[in-house]
Design a protein around this motif. Structure first.
Motif, PDB file in Angstrom:
ATOM      1  N   GLY A 171      60.870   3.122  30.535  1.00  0.00           N
ATOM      2  CA  GLY A 171      59.885   3.777  29.691  1.00  0.00           C
ATOM      3  C   GLY A 171      58.561   3.966  30.392  1.00  0.00           C
ATOM      4  O   GLY A 171      58.394   3.635  31.572  1.00  0.00           O
ATOM      5  N   LEU A 172      57.614   4.523  29.647  1.00  0.00           N
ATOM      6  CA  LEU A 172      56.241   4.700  30.108  1.00  0.00           C
ATOM      7  C   LEU A 172      55.306   4.112  29.067  1.00  0.00           C
ATOM      8  O   LEU A 172      55.557   4.225  27.862  1.00  0.00           O
ATOM      9  CB  LEU A 172      55.900   6.185  30.285  1.00  0.00           C
ATOM     10  CG  LEU A 172      56.364   6.905  31.547  1.00  0.00           C
ATOM     11  CD1 LEU A 172      55.930   8.366  31.489  1.00  0.00           C
ATOM     12  CD2 LEU A 172      55.808   6.248  32.796  1.00  0.00           C
ATOM     13  N   THR A 188      61.005  -0.687  34.026  1.00  0.00           N
ATOM     14  CA  THR A 188      62.428  -0.887  33.761  1.00  0.00           C
ATOM     15  C   THR A 188      62.630  -2.286  33.197  1.00  0.00           C
ATOM     16  O   THR A 188      61.809  -3.187  33.414  1.00  0.00           O
ATOM     17  CB  THR A 188      63.274  -0.729  35.030  1.00  0.00           C
ATOM     18  OG1 THR A 188      62.851  -1.689  36.009  1.00  0.00           O
ATOM     19  CG2 THR A 188      63.121   0.672  35.608  1.00  0.00           C
ATOM     20  N   LEU A 189      63.722  -2.466  32.466  1.00  0.00           N
ATOM     21  CA  LEU A 189      64.009  -3.781  31.907  1.00  0.00           C
ATOM     22  C   LEU A 189      65.514  -3.977  31.785  1.00  0.00           C
ATOM     23  O   LEU A 189      66.282  -3.018  31.714  1.00  0.00           O
ATOM     24  CB  LEU A 189      63.324  -3.968  30.553  1.00  0.00           C
ATOM     25  CG  LEU A 189      63.609  -2.956  29.444  1.00  0.00           C
ATOM     26  CD1 LEU A 189      64.820  -3.369  28.618  1.00  0.00           C
ATOM     27  CD2 LEU A 189      62.403  -2.806  28.534  1.00  0.00           C
ATOM     28  N   SER A 190      65.923  -5.235  31.767  1.00  0.00           N
ATOM     29  CA  SER A 190      67.327  -5.588  31.559  1.00  0.00           C
ATOM     30  C   SER A 190      67.382  -6.959  30.915  1.00  0.00           C
ATOM     31  O   SER A 190      66.507  -7.804  31.138  1.00  0.00           O
ATOM     32  CB  SER A 190      68.098  -5.589  32.883  1.00  0.00           C
ATOM     33  OG  SER A 190      67.564  -6.551  33.776  1.00  0.00           O
ATOM     34  N   GLY A 191      68.404  -7.173  30.084  1.00  0.00           N
ATOM     35  CA  GLY A 191      68.511  -8.452  29.403  1.00  0.00           C
ATOM     36  C   GLY A 191      69.827  -8.597  28.675  1.00  0.00           C
ATOM     37  O   GLY A 191      70.777  -7.838  28.900  1.00  0.00           O
ATOM     38  N   ILE A 217      57.221  -4.019  35.853  1.00  0.00           N
ATOM     39  CA  ILE A 217      56.150  -3.077  35.544  1.00  0.00           C
ATOM     40  C   ILE A 217      55.048  -3.222  36.587  1.00  0.00           C
ATOM     41  O   ILE A 217      54.578  -4.329  36.859  1.00  0.00           O
ATOM     42  CB  ILE A 217      55.606  -3.300  34.114  1.00  0.00           C
ATOM     43  CG1 ILE A 217      54.488  -2.317  33.793  1.00  0.00           C
ATOM     44  CG2 ILE A 217      55.177  -4.730  33.885  1.00  0.00           C
ATOM     45  CD1 ILE A 217      54.075  -2.309  32.328  1.00  0.00           C
ATOM     46  N   ASN A 218      54.686  -2.112  37.203  1.00  0.00           N
ATOM     47  CA  ASN A 218      53.648  -2.090  38.240  1.00  0.00           C
ATOM     48  C   ASN A 218      53.940  -3.075  39.369  1.00  0.00           C
ATOM     49  O   ASN A 218      53.034  -3.702  39.924  1.00  0.00           O
ATOM     50  CB  ASN A 218      52.273  -2.381  37.635  1.00  0.00           C
ATOM     51  CG  ASN A 218      51.891  -1.393  36.549  1.00  0.00           C
ATOM     52  OD1 ASN A 218      52.360  -0.259  36.536  1.00  0.00           O
ATOM     53  ND2 ASN A 218      51.056  -1.818  35.617  1.00  0.00           N
ATOM     54  N   ALA A 255      66.666  12.154  37.558  1.00  0.00           N
ATOM     55  CA  ALA A 255      68.047  11.712  37.358  1.00  0.00           C
ATOM     56  C   ALA A 255      68.220  10.968  36.040  1.00  0.00           C
ATOM     57  O   ALA A 255      69.349  10.781  35.585  1.00  0.00           O
ATOM     58  CB  ALA A 255      68.475  10.820  38.523  1.00  0.00           C
ATOM     59  N   LEU A 256      67.124  10.544  35.414  1.00  0.00           N
ATOM     60  CA  LEU A 256      67.187   9.795  34.160  1.00  0.00           C
ATOM     61  C   LEU A 256      67.008  10.726  32.965  1.00  0.00           C
ATOM     62  O   LEU A 256      66.149  11.614  32.993  1.00  0.00           O
ATOM     63  CB  LEU A 256      66.095   8.720  34.124  1.00  0.00           C
ATOM     64  CG  LEU A 256      66.216   7.586  35.138  1.00  0.00           C
ATOM     65  CD1 LEU A 256      64.962   6.724  35.109  1.00  0.00           C
ATOM     66  CD2 LEU A 256      67.451   6.739  34.853  1.00  0.00           C
ATOM     67  N   PRO A 257      67.780  10.548  31.904  1.00  0.00           N
ATOM     68  CA  PRO A 257      67.602  11.381  30.706  1.00  0.00           C
ATOM     69  C   PRO A 257      66.187  11.264  30.146  1.00  0.00           C
ATOM     70  O   PRO A 257      65.611  10.170  30.116  1.00  0.00           O
ATOM     71  CB  PRO A 257      68.630  10.802  29.722  1.00  0.00           C
ATOM     72  CG  PRO A 257      69.652  10.143  30.576  1.00  0.00           C
ATOM     73  CD  PRO A 257      68.911   9.606  31.763  1.00  0.00           C
TER      74      PRO A 257
END
Length: 235
Positions: free
Chosen positions: A57-58, A67-70, A88-89, A155-157
């Motif tokens: 996201g932004l 970006t995130l993952s969990g 982030i950053n 490349a990302l939707p």
């Protein structure tokens, strides 16, 4: 005889009662998430049926895509709970989430090392195609700057890349590079860097709504100088 009749009635009703129980809502799929609290922004998060989730996201505080993952699960109360790591950053932050889940929405809160947040999510929908040449007028510190942009899909939707140029009466022509995230109902999040041959680089974070067929769209936000910035754009 009375006992036999009651028992038979209970057995006949038991399957009906069991089948009438509503199925638990599932978060599996992609959601558009509106974030508020310590930061504001938009993200797309995908929940997998193996209890993993990923997203990007932004936000106003990000200098580009985060970006995130969990991992996620449903607790005994039917709430969606999870843990994640966000990049982030260039930094990594950890967080936990707790949310109310329905088939069409997720609403909840986040406690993370970079602050406390609330969020609302709805199922991913169709967003506008922002591809093409755009023109704009940026207003900053009572000055106006003419700008040209070329927006291309990544490349990302829902994510687009910006390349462009602008002209300042003080430093001359400058380059523009940035990222746009498109949301439902024309909502956009935008971050952009600008750098002239002379002078220091600038950074702006903006948001607003865009209609590609509208003669003028206005995005508002904050410049790295601390001053408010507004850009009127059209395709």
């Amino acid at each position: 005889m009375k006992f036999t009749l009651l028992a038979s009635a209970a057995l006949a009703l038991a399957p009906l009662s069991a089948s009438a129980a509503p199925a638990a809502a599932s978060p599996v799929g992609t959601w558009e998430v509106a974030l508020s609290g310590a930061d504001q922004g938009t993200a797309y998060v995908t929940f997998e049926d193996d209890n993993d989730f990923t997203g990007y996201g932004l936000s106003r505080g990000s200098l580009g895509l985060f970006t995130l993952s969990g991992t996620w699960t449903l607790n005994e109360a039917g709430q969606l709970v999870g843990n994640y790591t966000e990049t982030i950053n260039g930094d990594e932050v950890d967080g936990t989430l707790t949310a109310k889940l329905t088939p069409k929405s997720i609403t909840g809160s986040i406690a993370a090392t970079n602050g406390k947040f609330t969020f609302k999510a709805k199922r991913e929908g169709v967003t506008q195609d922002l591809t093409g040449p755009w023109t704009g007028t940026a207003s900053l510190a009572k000055q106006q700057f003419a700008e040209l942009y070329q927006i291309t899909p990544s490349a990302l939707p829902h994510v687009y890349l910006i390349e462009g140029t602008g002209f300042s009466p003080f430093t001359g022509e400058y380059e523009i590079l940035g990222t746009v995230l498109a949301g439902a109902k024309g909502k956009v999040e935008l971050v952009a860097f600008s750098e002239a041959a002379s002078g220091s680089p600038g950074f702006a974070s903006l948001r607003g709504t865009v209609n590609v067929n509208r003669k003028q769209n206005v995005l508002k936000g904050t410049h790295s100088s601390g001053a408010p910035i507004k850009i009127a754009i059209r395709r």
